[in-house]
Enzyme design. Structure first.
Site, mmCIF file in Angstrom:
data_model
loop_
_atom_site.group_PDB
_atom_site.id
_atom_site.type_symbol
_atom_site.label_atom_id
_atom_site.label_comp_id
_atom_site.label_asym_id
_atom_site.label_seq_id
_atom_site.Cartn_x
_atom_site.Cartn_y
_atom_site.Cartn_z
ATOM 1 N N ASP A 9 -5.123 1.580 -3.753
ATOM 2 C CA ASP A 9 -4.183 2.675 -3.714
ATOM 3 C C ASP A 9 -3.260 2.468 -4.933
ATOM 4 O O ASP A 9 -3.316 1.423 -5.591
ATOM 5 C CB ASP A 9 -3.395 2.629 -2.399
ATOM 6 N N ASP A 11 0.511 4.168 -5.438
ATOM 7 C CA ASP A 11 1.930 4.105 -5.093
ATOM 8 C C ASP A 11 2.191 3.010 -4.068
ATOM 9 O O ASP A 11 1.491 2.892 -3.065
ATOM 10 C CB ASP A 11 2.395 5.440 -4.518
#
Length: 270
Positions: A9, A11
């Site tokens: 991922d 963020d």
């Protein structure tokens, strides 16, 4: 280590905050953004120049992105995993311009073979446009666990071709190439769906005390992958390199067992 795929991922995993919020806050658009948020989908709001970028230029946006905080051990961790031969990919609900600007600035863009995220383009007026990964009005992905613009695992039958397929497509493609093990790193609730699709022999690395970690703790019986939590960039590096080493040893043992079996068959052993 050609058989190991590491999916990140972005963020609050590679960088230490949410890139959308960072840009909105740094450019002084927070109040307007918050006023509109109850009635406008997040992805559409990020495409609103005044609501997200306060009318600033794309160069101003890029400069803000280059200041995004990142733990000093995250870049070495990513470079080390890449140097070990892992196939690194990004699957994120941020957007391509934000991600590419940051990973290029910190020198890790070439470490990733693929970036899956919401698409962007610069229009004729030099304005950054941000679009949903899936047109959820005409072609919903059909997953109740994920935000409407992106399911990080699959799509519904309503989508044509490979639009919307992310982890499912990656799993199919690497399986065809003989790659077997996945390591998935994330923090948010949108990372829960793909975590459920990992199998035995895979690994999931949730950020501790974030939504993915909480969901996994409440649904441990549904997660087949080995769980290895982390809390900050220093721990991310330590855990990731330990897990990649474990996966590599398991891969080597599997290959050795396969060779031994072939040898026994050639020599007439049962």
């Amino acid at each position: 280590m050609a058989g190991i795929v590491v999916v990140f991922d972005f963020d609050k995993t590679i960088i230490d905050l949410d890139s959308d919020n960072w840009v909105v806050d740094e450019l002084g658009a927070t109040d307007l953004f918050n006023q509109l948020l109850p009635t406008v989908p997040w992805n559409a709001l990020m495409d609103d120049e005044e609501a997200s970028f306060a009318g600033k230029s794309i160069e101003d946006v890029a400069e803000v992105l280059k200041r995004a905080p990142i733990h000093p051990r995250v870049v070495p961790a990513i470079k080390a995993a890449h140097a070990m031969g892992c196939d690194l990919r990004i699957v994120s609900d941020a957007n391509r311009f934000f991600i590419e600007t940051i990973v290029e600035h910190i020198g890790i863009k070439d470490c990733f073979s693929e970036i899956n995220t919401n698409p962007t383009r610069v229009d004729e007026e030099g304005r950054l446009r941000i679009f949903p990964y899936i047109d959820f009005h005409s072609s919903p992905h059909g997953c109740d666990l994920c935000p409407p613009n992106m399911c990080k695992y699959h799509s519904s039958h309503m989508l044509s071709g490979e639009q919307g397929l992310i982890l499912e497509r990656i799993q199919a493609s690497v399986s065809a190439e003989g790659k077997k093990k996945f390591i998935y790193l994330g923090d948010g609730s949108g990372d829960f769906c793909p975590s459920l699709k990992l199998g035995e022999g895979d690994y999931v690395m949730p950020r501790k005390n974030y939504p993915l970690w909480d969901l996994i703790c409440k649904n441990r019986d549904h997660v087949k992958a080995e769980i290895h939590e982390w809390s900050d960039g220093e721990e991310l590096e330590r855990v990731l390199l330990r897990v990649t080493s474990m996966a590599s040893m398991e891969e080597s043992s599997s290959e050795l067992f396969s060779v031994d079996c072939k040898f026994e068959k050639v020599n007439g052993c049962p």
